[in-house]
Design a protein around this motif. Sequence first.
Motif, PDB file in Angstrom:
ATOM      1  N   UNK A 101       1.202 -23.108  36.957  1.00 49.94           N
ATOM      2  CA  UNK A 101       2.364 -22.800  38.142  1.00 49.94           C
ATOM      3  C   UNK A 101       1.549 -23.148  39.430  1.00 49.94           C
ATOM      4  N   UNK A 102       0.064 -22.590  39.664  1.00 48.60           N
ATOM      5  CA  UNK A 102      -0.295 -22.839  40.836  1.00 48.60           C
ATOM      6  C   UNK A 102      -1.907 -22.896  40.480  1.00 48.60           C
ATOM      7  N   UNK A 103      -2.615 -23.473  41.391  1.00 53.99           N
ATOM      8  CA  UNK A 103      -4.143 -23.661  41.149  1.00 53.99           C
ATOM      9  C   UNK A 103      -4.851 -23.216  42.511  1.00 53.99           C
ATOM     10  N   UNK A 104      -6.025 -22.738  42.398  1.00 57.15           N
ATOM     11  CA  UNK A 104      -7.007 -22.514  43.473  1.00 57.15           C
ATOM     12  C   UNK A 104      -8.034 -23.573  43.104  1.00 57.15           C
ATOM     13  N   UNK A 105      -8.242 -24.350  44.036  1.00 57.68           N
ATOM     14  CA  UNK A 105      -9.101 -25.399  44.232  1.00 57.68           C
ATOM     15  C   UNK A 105     -10.381 -24.974  44.942  1.00 57.68           C
TER      16      UNK A 105
END
Length: 169
Positions: A101-105
Amino acid sequence: LSELRKEIIPSRFEKAQQPEKNTIQIGLRTLKRLVWLEISWNAEAPRIVTVNPPEKKGEQSTLAKQLHYGLRHMALIEIEQKEFERIISLKFAIRPGESVDKQLIIELMGRHSNILLLDKENKVITIGKQIREKQSRIRPIGTGDFYIPPPCLKGYKPSISESYSHWKN
């Protein structure tokens, strides 16, 4: 990252704080304990490491609040790094086993290091430092933009099968 995967996959996002300008600390609850990651996009020492439970400091920063709001109660389900690339992606879902659902890059690239929170369409929700067109003709990026990864490393790619003397040369 292989050691980190064993320690924090799966886990649930609990807290975020920003003790310094280019450093964020996030608390991830595993089945056994709360693990703290320190992520820094500081030009001199970009890093992602586990740290001892830190003192409360920087919970009210805008970035910490946005991470807290965007990742609250989400499960960290995957950590990805392609080959020897400088980009690490922490992937979050509503629950383990569901789609991302979300990514922390986390871009660990010296003075070009940065951190970005992306939605499922790869749109930037929040960013450690905005990159304006004046700062980069190649890749300006800010909140609301679609994420475009930095150019790949050029030149010879490292290999585990490479001999030490060949690597040294």
